[in-house]
Design a protein around this motif. Structure first.
Motif, PDB file in Angstrom:
ATOM      1  N   SER A  98       0.823  -1.201   0.000  1.00  0.00           N
ATOM      2  CA  SER A  98       0.000   0.000   0.000  1.00  0.00           C
ATOM      3  C   SER A  98       0.858   1.251   0.000  1.00  0.00           C
ATOM      4  O   SER A  98       1.992   1.236   0.461  1.00  0.00           O
ATOM      5  N   SER A  99       0.300   2.324  -0.529  1.00  0.00           N
ATOM      6  CA  SER A  99       1.028   3.594  -0.525  1.00  0.00           C
ATOM      7  C   SER A  99       0.813   4.331   0.797  1.00  0.00           C
ATOM      8  O   SER A  99       1.478   5.297   1.084  1.00  0.00           O
ATOM      9  N   THR A 100      -0.147   3.862   1.604  1.00  0.00           N
ATOM     10  CA  THR A 100      -0.356   4.466   2.916  1.00  0.00           C
ATOM     11  C   THR A 100      -0.022   3.448   3.999  1.00  0.00           C
ATOM     12  O   THR A 100      -0.338   2.269   3.869  1.00  0.00           O
ATOM     13  N   ASP A 102      -1.168   3.303   7.291  1.00  0.00           N
ATOM     14  CA  ASP A 102      -2.074   3.699   8.354  1.00  0.00           C
ATOM     15  C   ASP A 102      -2.044   2.611   9.433  1.00  0.00           C
ATOM     16  O   ASP A 102      -2.261   1.440   9.129  1.00  0.00           O
ATOM     17  N   ASP A 105      -4.853   0.232   9.257  1.00  0.00           N
ATOM     18  CA  ASP A 105      -4.751  -0.734   8.164  1.00  0.00           C
ATOM     19  C   ASP A 105      -3.813  -1.880   8.550  1.00  0.00           C
ATOM     20  O   ASP A 105      -4.094  -3.046   8.271  1.00  0.00           O
ATOM     21  N   SER A 120       5.179  -1.086   2.207  1.00  0.00           N
ATOM     22  CA  SER A 120       4.932   0.168   1.519  1.00  0.00           C
ATOM     23  C   SER A 120       5.375   0.070   0.059  1.00  0.00           C
ATOM     24  O   SER A 120       6.415  -0.506  -0.240  1.00  0.00           O
TER      25      SER A 120
END
Length: 135
Positions: A98-100, A102, A105, A120
């Motif tokens: 994922s690019s985030t 969190d 998450d 990431s």
């Protein structure tokens, strides 16, 4: 080296980069791609209905999964893929890309037994080395 992996991401550039890095790192013999969770489930549904008694069904050993995609995102894919309907694929490991990053998450990803890591974007050869040791 893995025999087959599946990359699920809606961004064609990310998929191309993923393929290049995987090939460069000699991480997998075959790379299959899907542009969203629904396409990935369609692929597994086709595998389920392929009757080949003479040879074992070939399926990915690892899935690189994006979370935010149109049509069907990564969470929806995991919710469905984690059901009894797909139990014959329960040995497949999933790496969320994922690019985030969190924290919620990360925590949610840990609730799925098949998810072995949350990394990431973009994928790198050092990530693949790390995963080789983990698998």
């Amino acid at each position: 080296m893995l025999d087959q992996i599946l990359c699920v991401d809606d961004d064609p550039i990310t998929l191309m980069l993923c393929k290049k890095v995987i090939i460069k790192a000699s991480f997998s013999n075959e790379i299959i791609t899907s542009q969203n969770g629904e396409e990935a489930l369609d692929y597994f549904n086709k595998l389920k209905h392929t009757n080949s008694e003479s040879e074992l069904k070939k399926h990915p050993q690892l899935i690189f999964l994006d979370l935010n995609m149109p049509v069907m995102g990564g969470w929806e894919f995991l919710d469905i893929f984690n059901t009894d309907d797909y139990s014959e694929f329960n040995t497949i490991k999933v790496v969320v890309l994922s690019s985030t990053i969190d924290p919620e998450d990360l925590e949610k990803a840990r609730s799925y037994p098949m998810v072995i890591d949350f990394l990431s974007k973009p994928i790198t050869t050092s990530m693949l080395e790390y995963l080789k040791n983990k698998i």
